[in-house]
Design an enzyme around this catalytic site. Structure first.
Site, PDB file in Angstrom:
ATOM      1  N   GLU A  91      11.063  13.804 -13.738  1.00 24.37           N
ATOM      2  CA  GLU A  91      10.808  13.086 -12.485  1.00 24.37           C
ATOM      3  C   GLU A  91      10.799  11.578 -12.714  1.00 24.37           C
ATOM      4  O   GLU A  91      10.782  11.097 -13.843  1.00 24.37           O
ATOM      5  CB  GLU A  91       9.450  13.509 -11.899  1.00 24.37           C
ATOM      6  CG  GLU A  91       9.353  14.966 -11.505  1.00 24.37           C
ATOM      7  CD  GLU A  91       8.040  15.296 -10.826  1.00 24.37           C
ATOM      8  OE1 GLU A  91       8.071  15.932  -9.760  1.00 24.37           O
ATOM      9  OE2 GLU A  91       6.982  14.909 -11.357  1.00 24.37           O
ATOM     10  N   ASP A 136       2.192   9.167  -6.874  1.00 24.84           N
ATOM     11  CA  ASP A 136       3.143   8.255  -7.508  1.00 24.84           C
ATOM     12  C   ASP A 136       3.289   6.897  -6.807  1.00 24.84           C
ATOM     13  O   ASP A 136       3.408   6.838  -5.580  1.00 24.84           O
ATOM     14  CB  ASP A 136       4.533   8.886  -7.539  1.00 24.84           C
ATOM     15  CG  ASP A 136       4.553  10.243  -8.204  1.00 24.84           C
ATOM     16  OD1 ASP A 136       3.498  10.687  -8.681  1.00 24.84           O
ATOM     17  OD2 ASP A 136       5.618  10.864  -8.221  1.00 24.84           O
TER      18      ASP A 136
END
Length: 571
Positions: free
Chosen positions: A332, A163
């Site tokens: 998320e 990420d």
């Protein structure tokens, strides 16, 4: 009188010189052997002593990706400095990763290594190849010759990346932090890596900024520029919030006084705790409308919304998510900001929610919700669009996840970058010295069609004129094929009657490393397409219909570059 011949004396001296050189060489080998002293302790535990670590900058660790993870405790004196997980080579070396010893310069250190190896078959603990291949060096080559390394997408110099984190713009530079696993090209040891760019195309790698500590690994988070010193660390300080992921997940704070190159962790960490398991990925922003900071947190299957005056003390205001959108996986990496609806005088808030699994093509993806936000509560528009598991997706391709925006971006922009992979196969894609890249940067926008508002994502203007893309004008249903000299092809199909755009990579090189990779991704189209903008790199293809009204992102691993583009009209 007896005289020794000159020739004999010369040979005598030569022999002594050779012996002296040999002694020095052997002594040097002995010193090197003493520098790495390997002591087996049991079938699974080994102690490695490194005396005078000043002799070399790095300890190079041999990695074998099929090996189980070994636990390595780094000890200085009698203090445990850090624990890392490394797939130390048992039978063969795939590549090396460096353990930087500069942190313990002039100190003796010890590595207590626990190998999780099955010994029931009588395997000798001393036979593991890692013990003979482990070595000290003043250099570590970051050169990458892998054919699938992207030419213009951001990647780590080496090892694992997922990420994007804590992105912000300041003084002409785009700062990109990212989830980095420095001790191998598979997920682990989460740290914030750091890269900067002036144009979103060329990236400079800088040292990592946040390393794991006693509270846990460093998971995702966000950064803001505290222009008015609301947190008290200094005017213009860069403040980071991130998830400390240990036995529990909690939120921690760090601050930078040098523009984001180095950070100091707040002594009062963690600043926000919870009793739920999945409690992570803080995304904060200044809300001018209420004169406070907002924070969005991913909490299991919902988002929690907080306010604060100082970035340290947070008050929960509301929750969003139950019964809305896809709930096939964990929520998320949230984001939340306001955008104008192009062609109207309306403005709408967009809440981004990355989910794994549950994406439209399987695995991980980014869904979004459109509505209104008063600084305390997010209320979705047109509830029926999100009920019964229905969802809207930012990108319908297989490889677009964890999309978040840069804070403090110029001209009010909300430029976003995503991780270009999918959790179904991210750890095993056919690269080794590094793994994963980011998408190109995209500027999201809202447009209205048939009374409904949709999100689009157009390539950032920095790519205009950079000659990185191919633009295809279309009129009606068609097939666009990208192919190479070996007959491999990536097929893009626009079906104007069905109002769909699809990408087929099933015959585009390597696909057999995962049963989830050989796919056809399909997106709904809201308006008739008149063009496709296609970004092709060494291992990815990003397709933008009508310059971003519909997007599909795909990894590809062809045996040769896709250099031929043909367009065929469909009947």
């Amino acid at each position: 009188m007896f005289k020794t011949p000159v020739t004999d004396n010369s040979n005598y001296m030569k022999n002594h010189i050779i012996l002296a050189i040999a002694a020095i060489f052997l002594f040097g080998l002995q010193l090197q052997a003493q520098t790495i002293d390997i002591e087996p302790l049991s079938n699974e535990n080994t102690l490695v002593r490194i005396a005078s670590s000043q002799q070399a900058r790095y300890l190079l660790l041999p990695i074998e990706e099929k090996a189980p993870e070994a636990s390595v405790k780094i000890i200085s004196g009698n203090s445990l400095e850090r624990t890392i997980n490394v797939r130390l080579a048992l039978d063969a070396v795939d590549y090396y990763v460096p353990l930087d010893l500069q942190e313990w310069k002039d100190e003796d250190i010890k590595l207590l290594i626990h190998l999780f190896v099955d010994r029931t078959n009588g395997r000798d603990p001393k036979s593991e190849i890692c013990w003979s291949k482990m070595k000290l060096s003043d250099n570590f080559s970051k050169e990458n010759k892998e054919k699938y390394r992207p030419a213009y997408h951001h990647t780590p110099e080496y090892a694992w990346m997922n990420d994007p984190n804590g992105m912000f713009y300041l003084n002409g530079e785009w700062h990109l932090y990212y989830q980095w696993g420095p001790y191998g090209s598979m997920w682990n040891n989460m740290t914030w890596g750091h890269s900067v760019s002036s144009d979103l195309i060329h990236w400079e790698h800088r040292p990592e900024v946040l390393k794991p500590d006693a509270l846990g690994a460093i998971f995702s988070g966000s950064c803001v520029v505290d222009h008015d010193n609301t947190a008290g660390f200094g005017k213009g300080a860069v403040i980071a919030l991130y998830t400390s992921a240990g036995e529990v997940q909690s939120q921690s704070l760090a601050y930078s006084l040098d523009g984001g190159n180095t950070f100091t962790k707040y002594e009062g960490n963690p600043i926000l705790t919870s009793d739920i398991v999945d409690f992570r990925d803080p995304n904060m922003f200044w809300n001018e409308e209420i004169g406070k900071w907002n924070l969005i947190l991913a909490c299991g299957q919902e988002m929690r919304i907080y306010t604060s005056d100082n970035l340290i003390d947070w008050k929960e205001e509301s929750r969003f998510g139950k019964s809305y959108g896809s709930h096939d996986g964990v929520w998320e990496c949230p984001d939340l900001f306001k955008l104008p609806v192009e062609g109207t005088d309306e403005e709408k808030w967009v809440l981004f929610c990355n989910i794994n699994p549950g994406g439209p093509s399987g695995g991980s993806a980014t869904q979004y919700f459109i509505g209104d936000f008063d600084g305390y509560k997010f209320i979705v528009d047109d509830v029926d669009r999100y009920l019964d598991g229905k969802a809207l997706w930012q990108d319908y391709g297989k490889d677009h996840y964890a999309a978040v925006s840069f804070s403090n971006a110029p001209d009010g922009r909300h430029t976003m970058i995503a991780w270009m992979s999918n959790w179904e196969y991210a750890n095993i894609v056919p690269t080794m010295q590094f793994r994963s890249a980011n998408t190109i940067a995209r500027d999201p926008f809202l447009y209205k069609e048939n009374g409904k508002v949709y999100l689009g994502s157009r390539p950032a203007p920095e790519y205009d004129g950079a000659n990185l893309d191919k633009v295809v004008k279309i009129n009606g249903s068609c097939i666009v094929t990208l192919a190479n000299e070996n007959g491999e092809e990536f097929v893009i199909t626009y079906d104007q009657k069905a109002m769909t755009l699809s990408c087929d990579r099933s015959n585009c090189g390597k696909t057999d490393f995962s049963p989830h990779f050989k796919t056809v991704a399909t997106a709904p189209v809201q308006r008739k397409l008149t063009s496709m903008r296609i970004f092709v790199d060494n291992s990815s293809i990003e397709v933008f219909g009508n310059n971003g009204e519909v997007c599909l992102t795909s990894l590809v691993f062809p045996s040769a570059p896709l250099t031929t583009l043909t367009t065929t009209k469909m009947k």
